[in-house]
Scaffold this motif. Structure first.
Motif, mmCIF file in Angstrom:
data_model
loop_
_atom_site.group_PDB
_atom_site.id
_atom_site.type_symbol
_atom_site.label_atom_id
_atom_site.label_comp_id
_atom_site.label_asym_id
_atom_site.label_seq_id
_atom_site.Cartn_x
_atom_site.Cartn_y
_atom_site.Cartn_z
ATOM 1 N N VAL A 1 0.863 -1.184 0.000
ATOM 2 C CA VAL A 1 0.000 0.000 0.000
ATOM 3 C C VAL A 1 0.899 1.233 0.000
ATOM 4 O O VAL A 1 1.810 1.349 0.826
ATOM 5 C CB VAL A 1 -0.929 0.017 1.231
ATOM 6 C CG1 VAL A 1 -1.713 1.323 1.291
ATOM 7 C CG2 VAL A 1 -1.895 -1.168 1.177
ATOM 8 N N ARG A 2 0.617 2.151 -0.921
ATOM 9 C CA ARG A 2 1.467 3.342 -1.072
ATOM 10 C C ARG A 2 0.981 4.485 -0.198
ATOM 11 O O ARG A 2 -0.216 4.734 -0.077
ATOM 12 C CB ARG A 2 1.471 3.794 -2.544
ATOM 13 C CG ARG A 2 2.422 4.968 -2.824
ATOM 14 C CD ARG A 2 2.686 5.073 -4.323
ATOM 15 N NE ARG A 2 1.488 5.442 -5.051
ATOM 16 C CZ ARG A 2 1.193 6.686 -5.432
ATOM 17 N NH1 ARG A 2 2.014 7.679 -5.148
ATOM 18 N NH2 ARG A 2 0.091 6.938 -6.108
ATOM 19 N N LEU A 3 1.946 5.195 0.433
ATOM 20 C CA LEU A 3 1.673 6.448 1.121
ATOM 21 C C LEU A 3 1.692 7.544 0.062
ATOM 22 O O LEU A 3 2.752 7.917 -0.444
ATOM 23 C CB LEU A 3 2.734 6.729 2.202
ATOM 24 C CG LEU A 3 2.570 5.994 3.539
ATOM 25 C CD1 LEU A 3 2.753 4.490 3.358
ATOM 26 C CD2 LEU A 3 3.586 6.506 4.558
ATOM 27 N N LYS A 4 0.523 8.033 -0.302
ATOM 28 C CA LYS A 4 0.382 8.849 -1.503
ATOM 29 C C LYS A 4 1.205 10.127 -1.465
ATOM 30 O O LYS A 4 1.722 10.577 -2.489
ATOM 31 C CB LYS A 4 -1.092 9.182 -1.729
ATOM 32 C CG LYS A 4 -1.943 7.940 -1.984
ATOM 33 C CD LYS A 4 -3.394 8.297 -2.220
ATOM 34 C CE LYS A 4 -4.233 7.041 -2.452
ATOM 35 N NZ LYS A 4 -5.658 7.354 -2.683
ATOM 36 N N ASN A 5 1.336 10.752 -0.294
ATOM 37 C CA ASN A 5 1.999 12.055 -0.230
ATOM 38 C C ASN A 5 3.504 11.976 -0.445
ATOM 39 O O ASN A 5 4.120 12.919 -0.945
ATOM 40 C CB ASN A 5 1.709 12.724 1.120
ATOM 41 C CG ASN A 5 0.247 13.090 1.268
ATOM 42 O OD1 ASN A 5 -0.432 13.380 0.275
ATOM 43 N ND2 ASN A 5 -0.260 13.059 2.486
ATOM 44 N N ILE A 6 4.142 10.856 -0.064
ATOM 45 C CA ILE A 6 5.606 10.785 -0.160
ATOM 46 C C ILE A 6 6.109 9.589 -0.962
ATOM 47 O O ILE A 6 7.316 9.449 -1.149
ATOM 48 C CB ILE A 6 6.241 10.748 1.250
ATOM 49 C CG1 ILE A 6 5.637 9.634 2.079
ATOM 50 C CG2 ILE A 6 6.087 12.080 1.948
ATOM 51 C CD1 ILE A 6 6.244 9.521 3.475
ATOM 52 N N GLY A 7 5.221 8.735 -1.451
ATOM 53 C CA GLY A 7 5.633 7.654 -2.328
ATOM 54 C C GLY A 7 6.239 6.451 -1.631
ATOM 55 O O GLY A 7 6.798 5.575 -2.281
ATOM 56 N N TRP A 8 6.158 6.385 -0.308
ATOM 57 C CA TRP A 8 6.633 5.202 0.406
ATOM 58 C C TRP A 8 5.601 4.071 0.289
ATOM 59 O O TRP A 8 4.451 4.300 -0.076
ATOM 60 C CB TRP A 8 6.849 5.503 1.883
ATOM 61 C CG TRP A 8 7.943 6.491 2.180
ATOM 62 C CD1 TRP A 8 8.720 7.154 1.300
ATOM 63 C CD2 TRP A 8 8.352 6.930 3.482
ATOM 64 N NE1 TRP A 8 9.595 7.979 1.940
ATOM 65 C CE2 TRP A 8 9.394 7.863 3.296
ATOM 66 C CE3 TRP A 8 7.960 6.634 4.781
ATOM 67 C CZ2 TRP A 8 10.029 8.491 4.357
ATOM 68 C CZ3 TRP A 8 8.586 7.256 5.830
ATOM 69 C CH2 TRP A 8 9.617 8.173 5.624
ATOM 70 N N TYR A 9 6.041 2.866 0.637
ATOM 71 C CA TYR A 9 5.135 1.715 0.650
ATOM 72 C C TYR A 9 5.216 0.989 1.987
ATOM 73 O O TYR A 9 6.315 0.761 2.520
ATOM 74 C CB TYR A 9 5.497 0.714 -0.459
ATOM 75 C CG TYR A 9 4.951 1.076 -1.818
ATOM 76 C CD1 TYR A 9 3.679 0.673 -2.210
ATOM 77 C CD2 TYR A 9 5.696 1.828 -2.707
ATOM 78 C CE1 TYR A 9 3.174 1.000 -3.457
ATOM 79 C CE2 TYR A 9 5.210 2.166 -3.955
ATOM 80 C CZ TYR A 9 3.938 1.748 -4.335
ATOM 81 O OH TYR A 9 3.447 2.077 -5.564
ATOM 82 N N VAL A 10 4.045 0.646 2.546
ATOM 83 C CA VAL A 10 3.972 -0.311 3.642
ATOM 84 C C VAL A 10 3.702 -1.672 3.015
ATOM 85 O O VAL A 10 2.784 -1.812 2.198
ATOM 86 C CB VAL A 10 2.871 0.055 4.655
ATOM 87 C CG1 VAL A 10 2.715 -1.049 5.701
ATOM 88 C CG2 VAL A 10 3.200 1.365 5.351
ATOM 89 N N VAL A 11 4.509 -2.664 3.380
ATOM 90 C CA VAL A 11 4.446 -3.973 2.729
ATOM 91 C C VAL A 11 4.131 -5.049 3.764
ATOM 92 O O VAL A 11 4.786 -5.130 4.812
ATOM 93 C CB VAL A 11 5.789 -4.318 2.043
ATOM 94 C CG1 VAL A 11 5.677 -5.649 1.296
ATOM 95 C CG2 VAL A 11 6.198 -3.212 1.088
ATOM 96 N N ALA A 12 3.109 -5.865 3.477
ATOM 97 C CA ALA A 12 2.820 -7.047 4.286
ATOM 98 C C ALA A 12 3.437 -8.245 3.580
ATOM 99 O O ALA A 12 3.049 -8.592 2.464
ATOM 100 C CB ALA A 12 1.318 -7.233 4.453
#
Length: 526
Positions: A244-255
């Motif tokens: 899932v992408r953090l829209k404001n900074i382009g990071w991803y949280v990954v399960a």
């Protein structure tokens, strides 16, 4: 021949019945496994989205804090002593470090643990140059020029009254800052959460060490640009990534979840043992369905409990941050007013404001201790050393109140498995409570003894005012305190720490005669 023919007929009849049953049986297993896989991935999506919102919330709170910090700084008060004092009031989390630099890159104030002559310059940092242009930003993983470790940096420009940039304030977030919110979350049975920056490097993953070297995440390039991605890989070990992408900074949280957590590897064994399954098909179906039902029910209960705890922790942390932000602004402006000569006559009032803010900040810190997961370093620790260090640390407070404070039966080293810092925190809180409850010429005694081969007991006995019977059952309840101005969180934190050490905390008290607190811990084998 008749026997052979009869055998053939029976064999054909058996196969005509068995083959459709096998097909149905395998179809049932395959469909059920597919449903389980879809349901598990759906849960992973929900958890990953929730964790992404949590990370975004934490970063947003830090950015708000940076704005509040920047608003208290003007060209007139940009002197090193004032700025260092101001930064100390803003640093509450040990996993973050603030700094302030001028437009030339020279560091003017900092909370890092380095010597003044070791201060580096920021002028060659691309992110710093962007911030000097007036841009507030959150970097990806960068190497700290202060510590040499990889960190995430928040930059916010400082302006004078004419909106001209006069410097930059920065906040370095270490890897443990992100670990607190992600490590406790378990995906399936053995899966985990990770955090990846916009360049495709791990910011956090509990299986890697990226303290001094960035580690690339290959799954990033398959998901780059997508708000949600489900990636399944087949190699030595089949794995599924829910991103899932953090829209404001382009990071991803990954399960990250191994596929055997979702699909039953026993299907291969079933294929190799068809004849056995044909004889036990009914039994296998019943047992398998019963096993799946139990697993699903247990997983559902664990997931619901984990989600409730995560929600409570997130709400508590959010409320604490909402309280802390205006408090830091109040304290900053109070210190600013105290530095001006025309408010010299109001110094007592401003000191009262500072004391009140410190009291509220203490409540916020203790609330965060309850809401935030605390990582402990478990090892063999010497209780004798902890008790002696606590005694030396608290002795002055007892002397000031003219209390007889002494140790008994602490000459024998005694080791338990635990976290030294947390255990010392428990003992300091309990002794502090005893000192506050004990009048002049009273007595406090600390004892350490081994009650049996597996149990060590610390006893803190005082001759204080004791605890009234009508409120005794409420002792240890958060936000209930018998002390004026007390928060009631101290004993709650102590009880939680002792329980996490698989120990027991007991309190006995008689009004007017004193209180005895006992801490029982398991003795270490080595």
């Amino acid at each position: 021949m008749q026997k052979a023919s009869s055998f053939q007929i029976k064999l054909v009849s058996f196969l005509m019945i068995a083959i459709p049953l096998v097909v149905i049986f395998y179809s049932f297993i395959w469909e059920n496994e597919s449903q389980r896989k879809a349901a598990e991935i759906g849960k992973n999506v929900t958890i990953t989205k929730s964790s992404a919102r949590f990370v975004e919330h934490e970063l947003l709170e830090r950015q708000k804090s940076m704005v509040n910090l920047a608003s208290t700084i003007t060209r007139e008060n940009m002197n090193q002593d004032y700025l260092n004092g101001l930064l100390k009031t803003f640093k509450i989390d040990e996993d973050e470090n603030y700094f302030i630099a001028g437009t030339d890159g020279k560091v003017m104030a900092y909370t890092h643990n380095i010597k003044p002559w070791e201060l580096p310059s920021l002028k060659n940092s691309p992110s710093f140059r962007e911030a000097v242009k007036g841009k507030a930003l959150v970097t990806g993983q960068q190497k700290s020029i202060f510590s040499g470790e990889y960190v995430v940096i928040l930059y916010n420009p400082l302006y004078d009254s004419s909106r001209k940039v006069i410097g930059v304030v920065g906040d370095e977030l270490s890897i443990p800052f992100f670990r607190h919110g992600l490590e406790p979350v378990v995906i399936g049975k053995t899966g985990r959460l990770s955090l990846i920056d916009s360049q495709g490097f791990y910011i956090y993953d509990k299986t890697i060490d990226n303290k001094f070297k960035p580690v690339p995440a290959n799954c990033f390039w398959e998901a780059k640009g997508s708000d949600l991605a489900i990636i399944e890989r087949i190699s030595n070990r089949r794995t599924i990534y829910t991103m899932v992408r953090l829209k404001n900074i382009g990071w991803y949280v990954v399960a990250f979840q191994p596929s055997p957590d979702i699909t039953n590897p026993g299907i291969v064994t079933v294929t190799k043992n068809v004849l056995i399954l044909l004889l036990l098909i009914v039994v296998v179906i019943v047992l398998w369905r019963y096993k799946v039902s139990l697993e699903d029910r247990n997983l559902l209960v664990k997931r619901q409990n984990a989600e409730k705890l995560a929600l409570v922790g997130e709400l508590a942390a959010g409320m604490a941050h909402e309280i802390r932000n205006p408090l830091t602004a109040i304290k900053g402006f109070s210190q600013l007013l105290k530095s001006k000569d025309k408010y010299a006559g109001d110094k007592e009032i401003l000191e009262l404001v500072d004391d009140s803010v410190d009291h509220i900040e203490g409540i916020v810190r203790e609330t965060l201790l309850l809401a935030k997961p605390q990582k402990m370093e478990i090892k063999a620790v010497n209780l004798q050393n902890i008790i002696e260090e606590t005694y030396k640390f608290m002795l002055n407070q007892a002397v000031l109140k003219e209390i007889n404070f002494k140790l008994e039966d602490t000459d024998l080293p005694m080791f338990v498995k635990g976290d030294e810092i947390h255990l010392k925190q428990v003992l300091v809180n309990i002794v502090k409570n005893s000192i506050e409850a004990t009048p002049k010429d009273g007595q406090i005694i600390i004892q350490l003894r081994q009650t049996d081969k597996r149990t060590a007991k610390i006893t803190v006995n005082d001759t204080g005012i004791g605890i009234k019977a009508e409120v005794f059952d409420k002792i240890g309840t958060p936000f209930f305190s018998t002390k004026s101005g007390g928060t009631g969180l101290g004993l709650s934190v102590c009880h939680r720490i002792v329980v996490e050490h698989r120990g027991v905390l007991k309190i006995q008290s008689k009004p007017g005669k004193g209180t005895t607190v006992e801490i029982e811990l398991l003795v270490s084998d080595n």
